[in-house]
Design a protein around this motif. Structure first.
Motif: not given
Length: 74
Positions: A67-71
């Motif tokens: 996981f890196d990011s969720l936007e």
């Protein structure tokens, strides 16, 4: 190279409450590409509302698939 996935997510308010109670921890979403992805609900927590969870999202994973990011994109 980072990978990105676009998807819509809809989760009823009652299901979001189950997250806070510790009953559910993960959700499976289907990306626009057709791939199914299991994510920890903790990543969606900033997007919970009184109605639950609703919207379009962009998930970014690192080169190793972590996981890196969720936007939210809308």
């Amino acid at each position: 190279m980072k990978r990105q996935y676009l998807f819509s997510a809809f989760l009823a308010r009652e299901k979001c409450l189950l997250y806070y109670q510790g009953t559910i921890r993960y959700v499976v979403v289907t990306a626009d590409s057709g791939e199914r992805i299991q994510l920890g609900l903790k990543h969606f927590q900033p997007y919970f509302s009184a109605l639950g969870l609703r919207g379009r999202f962009r998930l970014t994973l690192t080169e190793t698939g972590a996981f890196d990011s969720l936007e939210q994109i809308n």
